[in-house]
Scaffold this motif. Structure first.
Motif, mmCIF file in Angstrom:
data_model
loop_
_atom_site.group_PDB
_atom_site.id
_atom_site.type_symbol
_atom_site.label_atom_id
_atom_site.label_comp_id
_atom_site.label_asym_id
_atom_site.label_seq_id
_atom_site.Cartn_x
_atom_site.Cartn_y
_atom_site.Cartn_z
ATOM 1 N N VAL A 18 -1.933 26.178 -56.553
ATOM 2 C CA VAL A 18 -1.223 25.496 -55.459
ATOM 3 C C VAL A 18 -1.379 26.297 -54.172
ATOM 4 O O VAL A 18 -1.627 25.743 -53.097
ATOM 5 C CB VAL A 18 0.268 25.309 -55.806
ATOM 6 C CG1 VAL A 18 1.028 24.701 -54.629
ATOM 7 C CG2 VAL A 18 0.424 24.426 -57.034
ATOM 8 N N ALA A 19 -1.250 27.621 -54.277
ATOM 9 C CA ALA A 19 -1.382 28.477 -53.093
ATOM 10 C C ALA A 19 -2.788 28.406 -52.517
ATOM 11 O O ALA A 19 -2.976 28.257 -51.302
ATOM 12 C CB ALA A 19 -1.020 29.917 -53.454
ATOM 13 N N PHE A 20 -3.793 28.496 -53.372
ATOM 14 C CA PHE A 20 -5.190 28.498 -52.914
ATOM 15 C C PHE A 20 -5.562 27.175 -52.251
ATOM 16 O O PHE A 20 -6.355 27.141 -51.310
ATOM 17 C CB PHE A 20 -6.120 28.781 -54.086
ATOM 18 C CG PHE A 20 -7.561 28.967 -53.687
ATOM 19 C CD1 PHE A 20 -8.004 30.174 -53.192
ATOM 20 C CD2 PHE A 20 -8.467 27.920 -53.793
ATOM 21 C CE1 PHE A 20 -9.326 30.353 -52.814
ATOM 22 C CE2 PHE A 20 -9.793 28.084 -53.411
ATOM 23 C CZ PHE A 20 -10.221 29.308 -52.924
ATOM 24 N N SER A 21 -4.987 26.070 -52.742
ATOM 25 C CA SER A 21 -5.329 24.750 -52.192
ATOM 26 C C SER A 21 -4.808 24.553 -50.778
ATOM 27 O O SER A 21 -5.334 23.737 -50.023
ATOM 28 C CB SER A 21 -4.766 23.650 -53.093
ATOM 29 O OG SER A 21 -3.351 23.568 -52.973
ATOM 30 N N CYS A 22 -3.743 25.292 -50.407
ATOM 31 C CA CYS A 22 -3.094 25.156 -49.093
ATOM 32 C C CYS A 22 -2.425 23.792 -48.918
ATOM 33 O O CYS A 22 -2.180 23.360 -47.784
ATOM 34 C CB CYS A 22 -4.073 25.419 -47.952
ATOM 35 S SG CYS A 22 -4.720 27.097 -47.929
ATOM 36 N N GLU B 45 11.243 27.024 -48.709
ATOM 37 C CA GLU B 45 11.129 27.937 -49.843
ATOM 38 C C GLU B 45 9.710 27.916 -50.418
ATOM 39 O O GLU B 45 9.121 28.966 -50.683
ATOM 40 C CB GLU B 45 12.125 27.540 -50.933
ATOM 41 C CG GLU B 45 12.074 28.450 -52.154
ATOM 42 C CD GLU B 45 13.012 27.995 -53.270
ATOM 43 O OE1 GLU B 45 12.970 28.597 -54.358
ATOM 44 O OE2 GLU B 45 13.764 27.015 -53.050
ATOM 45 N N GLU B 46 9.152 26.719 -50.580
ATOM 46 C CA GLU B 46 7.787 26.593 -51.087
ATOM 47 C C GLU B 46 6.791 27.239 -50.123
ATOM 48 O O GLU B 46 5.882 27.967 -50.547
ATOM 49 C CB GLU B 46 7.438 25.116 -51.272
ATOM 50 C CG GLU B 46 5.998 24.855 -51.693
ATOM 51 C CD GLU B 46 5.632 23.384 -51.603
ATOM 52 O OE1 GLU B 46 4.684 23.051 -50.863
ATOM 53 O OE2 GLU B 46 6.306 22.561 -52.255
ATOM 54 N N LYS B 47 6.970 26.994 -48.842
ATOM 55 C CA LYS B 47 6.065 27.557 -47.842
ATOM 56 C C LYS B 47 6.057 29.080 -47.909
ATOM 57 O O LYS B 47 4.994 29.718 -47.855
ATOM 58 C CB LYS B 47 6.487 27.089 -46.447
ATOM 59 C CG LYS B 47 5.584 27.570 -45.328
ATOM 60 C CD LYS B 47 6.046 27.007 -43.985
ATOM 61 C CE LYS B 47 5.126 27.488 -42.861
ATOM 62 N NZ LYS B 47 5.576 26.956 -41.540
ATOM 63 N N HIS B 48 7.252 29.673 -48.067
ATOM 64 C CA HIS B 48 7.367 31.129 -48.147
ATOM 65 C C HIS B 48 6.707 31.665 -49.415
ATOM 66 O O HIS B 48 5.955 32.648 -49.372
ATOM 67 C CB HIS B 48 8.849 31.518 -48.113
ATOM 68 C CG HIS B 48 9.090 32.995 -48.230
ATOM 69 N ND1 HIS B 48 8.696 33.893 -47.251
ATOM 70 C CD2 HIS B 48 9.676 33.741 -49.225
ATOM 71 C CE1 HIS B 48 9.030 35.120 -47.622
ATOM 72 N NE2 HIS B 48 9.618 35.060 -48.813
ATOM 73 N N GLU B 49 6.959 31.000 -50.541
ATOM 74 C CA GLU B 49 6.372 31.435 -51.810
ATOM 75 C C GLU B 49 4.852 31.343 -51.788
ATOM 76 O O GLU B 49 4.152 32.228 -52.299
ATOM 77 C CB GLU B 49 6.925 30.587 -52.961
ATOM 78 C CG GLU B 49 8.371 30.874 -53.309
ATOM 79 C CD GLU B 49 8.864 30.027 -54.464
ATOM 80 O OE1 GLU B 49 9.934 30.327 -54.992
ATOM 81 O OE2 GLU B 49 8.175 29.046 -54.839
ATOM 82 N N HIS C 222 2.911 31.493 -49.164
ATOM 83 C CA HIS C 222 2.376 32.521 -48.258
ATOM 84 C C HIS C 222 2.272 33.860 -48.984
ATOM 85 O O HIS C 222 1.249 34.558 -48.893
ATOM 86 C CB HIS C 222 3.279 32.663 -47.028
ATOM 87 C CG HIS C 222 2.908 33.806 -46.130
ATOM 88 N ND1 HIS C 222 1.777 33.790 -45.329
ATOM 89 C CD2 HIS C 222 3.492 35.033 -45.945
ATOM 90 C CE1 HIS C 222 1.682 34.940 -44.674
ATOM 91 N NE2 HIS C 222 2.711 35.705 -45.030
ATOM 92 N N ILE C 223 3.310 34.211 -49.743
ATOM 93 C CA ILE C 223 3.304 35.471 -50.493
ATOM 94 C C ILE C 223 2.196 35.456 -51.551
ATOM 95 O O ILE C 223 1.472 36.447 -51.725
ATOM 96 C CB ILE C 223 4.680 35.704 -51.151
ATOM 97 C CG1 ILE C 223 5.739 35.950 -50.078
ATOM 98 C CG2 ILE C 223 4.620 36.876 -52.128
ATOM 99 C CD1 ILE C 223 7.145 36.069 -50.618
ATOM 100 N N LYS D 211 -7.381 36.355 -46.375
ATOM 101 C CA LYS D 211 -8.380 35.276 -46.381
ATOM 102 C C LYS D 211 -7.901 34.055 -45.606
ATOM 103 O O LYS D 211 -8.686 33.389 -44.937
ATOM 104 C CB LYS D 211 -8.687 34.882 -47.830
ATOM 105 C CG LYS D 211 -9.653 33.713 -47.981
ATOM 106 C CD LYS D 211 -9.867 33.372 -49.452
ATOM 107 C CE LYS D 211 -10.750 32.153 -49.632
ATOM 108 N NZ LYS D 211 -12.146 32.400 -49.262
ATOM 109 N N PHE D 212 -6.622 33.758 -45.694
ATOM 110 C CA PHE D 212 -6.109 32.537 -45.083
ATOM 111 C C PHE D 212 -5.503 32.768 -43.697
ATOM 112 O O PHE D 212 -4.979 31.847 -43.092
ATOM 113 C CB PHE D 212 -5.061 31.892 -46.004
ATOM 114 C CG PHE D 212 -5.620 31.447 -47.323
ATOM 115 C CD1 PHE D 212 -6.195 30.202 -47.456
ATOM 116 C CD2 PHE D 212 -5.599 32.290 -48.424
ATOM 117 C CE1 PHE D 212 -6.733 29.790 -48.662
ATOM 118 C CE2 PHE D 212 -6.130 31.884 -49.639
ATOM 119 C CZ PHE D 212 -6.703 30.630 -49.761
ATOM 120 N N ASN D 213 -5.564 34.002 -43.206
ATOM 121 C CA ASN D 213 -5.002 34.310 -41.889
ATOM 122 C C ASN D 213 -6.061 34.757 -40.892
ATOM 123 O O ASN D 213 -5.744 35.350 -39.868
ATOM 124 C CB ASN D 213 -3.948 35.413 -42.019
ATOM 125 C CG ASN D 213 -2.751 34.954 -42.819
ATOM 126 O OD1 ASN D 213 -2.356 33.796 -42.742
ATOM 127 N ND2 ASN D 213 -2.164 35.863 -43.588
#
Length: 540
Positions: free
Chosen positions: A328-332, A340-344, A346-347, A356-358
């Protein structure tokens, strides 16, 4: 007090019938004001009308560029309106359709009983040995040296590396040392070759075509001060041709007596001569089998799944669910977890792919990713899709997955739609699974085997796991993959339509199922993987 007089330059346009006067145009931005000036000039000077189409297109590009499907980097949303398919609204669709699913499930026949029965199509059978004879394949003789490779990635990426290494060893007439496995920071699995695959069987199955040994001989190691790292590591580019290996790698092998290629994943082209494809077939479909502990437990799990599927004649459906936190994180992509999901996420991205994503200039648009069908399907979305295809609540289902992101919340609706749902944690006891815990590749091997023997396999996010399974199922089941590979662009639109009618949704899903059936018997195209399309190289 009277308003200031407008400029004489534009005063004559105020009440004209062309509608471009300021009284008819709500000018709210500098971009719109500039567009107004340009268009006014064009209509006053008719000679410029030839350029009107160009001006219009340029204006639209500028205007659309001022809108955004997402929040800006500062978090400010420019435009709240979003195009169809860009927003995760699947829970709303489910709320609308669930009553109809319940009614339909009580009066419909389960698609599992009628999906992909043997049709009047050409029957295919495995014929690796025949492929060898047609290619003029001879037995292995002598050796030009020792080939040492390092397989990286997860279970099936390692499998890809192993099979390609066998093919390269045959091409170079080299002795292959049992592949080493690179410890991957994502997979976190320290397993060796023999922990996952039956090493003795592998060596024996290949003995007439490629010599495989477990370790580099001591006399060879002594040449390199007994340190395998001193053996030259050749940096082979991805998808290299057989010609490259013969011209660049073979001379080094003959000169040094041993060479390393690490990492080795994807280092051999898909399109190679039939003699090389034949050895790939032998390695993947005949020589590679899982180790005895994996085979024993997997066989028990398959038997239990069949026993639990008596209502459907022992048939069950398997789903490869890619909704782990790292995926889920890698897919963006964004779902309905809010801040809460956005923060998790990002971590998780920083932990797994630091920076890589910044990167400067990188713009991530979750809405565009969803519209393009690149977002992992949630358990809820998979369930709705399958219920629409005709798989009712009596369908036995096996879910192959890692640790699902927020499993308690996201898995609940899938279990609601498919109460006869099993995973490796429910099919096997804690004592049975204990030796496999902490070894993701061995756990994935259990999933692989249960999925391999299912009546229907569902892939939701791509990757090596489903690609190898599709090919393996074609090899075992007469050339047909029996795989549901959904059109995720279409699903993105349907799951973003809370007012869709059940009959319309069901019709679209059944058409998608029919399309999957037609695509199940595909032949390999020149630049496609033999591991996904074994026809006609490995079958006849």
């Amino acid at each position: 007090m009277a308003s200031p007089t407008s400029s004489p330059k534009f005063r004559h346009c105020r009440n004209k019938s062309n509608g471009f006067g300021t009284s008819g145009l709500n000018v709210e931005s500098v971009g719109e004001w500039l567009a107004y000036i340009v268009l006014s000039t064009v209509f006053r000077r008719r000679g410029l009308l030839l350029f009107a189409p160009l001006v219009y297109i340029s204006g639209m590009v500028v205007y659309m560029g001022s809108l955004s499907f997402e929040g800006s980097p500062s978090g400010v949303v420019v435009d709240q309106s979003r195009p169809p398919g860009s927003t995760y609204r699947s829970p709303l669709v489910f709320e609308k359709l669930w009553p109809f699913m319940q009614l339909d499930g009580n009066r419909s026949s389960n698609a599992l009983k009628k999906t992909w029965h043997q049709k009047l199509r050409q029957s295919w059978k495995p014929c690796v040995n025949r492929s060898f004879s047609q290619a003029g394949f001879s037995e292995f003789t002598g050796s030009n040296g020792f080939l040492i490779i390092e397989a990286n990635g997860g279970l099936n990426q390692q499998r890809l590396s192993i099979c390609d290494a066998v093919a390269v060893a045959r091409l170079l007439n080299a002795t292959l040392v049992t592949p080493m496995f690179h410890f991957n920071s994502v997979w976190q699995d320290s397993s060796k070759f023999g922990d996952i695959f039956d090493e003795e069987f592998f060596i024996s199955a290949l003995r007439n075509h490629v010599k495989v040994i477990k370790e580099v001989p001591k006399d060879i190691l002594q040449r390199f001060d007994n340190n395998i790292s001193n053996i030259v590591n050749l940096r082979v580019k991805a998808w290299s041709s057989p010609t490259y290996y013969l011209q660049k790698v073979l001379p080094k092998l003959l000169q040094m007596g041993a060479v390393r290629i690490a990492p080795f994943s994807n280092r051999l082209a898909y399109a190679v001569p039939s003699i090389i494809q034949g050895i790939r077939c032998l390695a993947n479909y005949e020589a590679l089998r899982f180790s005895e502990p994996i085979r024993t437990l997997a066989e028990s799990m398959v038997n239990r799944m069949v026993s639990n599927s008596s209502i459907s004649g022992g048939k069950y459906i398997s789903v490869h669910l890619r909704f782990e936190k790292d995926m889920v994180a890698f897919s963006c992509c964004t779902y309905d977890g809010g801040a809460e999901e956005k923060h998790e996420m990002h971590i998780a991205r920083e932990k797994g792919w630091r920076g890589k994503f910044n990167k400067t200039g990188r713009i991530i648009k979750p809405g565009a990713i969803r519209m393009d069908g690149k977002c992992p399907l949630t358990p809820l979305e998979v369930g709705m899709m399958l219920r629409g295809m005709g798989f009712d609540n009596n369908t036995p289902m096996y879910v192959a997955a890692g640790k699902i992101y927020k499993a308690e919340d996201y898995m609940a609706p899938l279990r609601q739609m498919f109460p006869h749902l099993e995973t490796k944690d429910t099919l096997a006891s804690l004592d049975e699974l204990t030796p496999f815990q902490g070894h993701s590749s061995r756990l994935a091997a259990l999933d692989y085997m249960v999925c391999l023997h299912s009546e229907v396999f569902v892939t939701t996010q791509g990757g090596n796991f489903p690609h190898f399974l599709m090919g393996h199922r074609r090899y075992l089941y007469g050339g047909h993959a029996k795989t549901i590979k959904p059109d995720k662009r279409k699903l993105a639109l349907l799951f973003d339509s809370p007012n869709i009618r059940w009959e319309n949704f069901k019709s679209q899903m059944q058409e998608m199922l029919r399309h999957c059936d037609l695509k199940g018997s595909e032949w390999r195209k020149p630049n496609s993987s033999l591991y996904t399309f074994p026809m006609p190289d490995c079958m006849c």
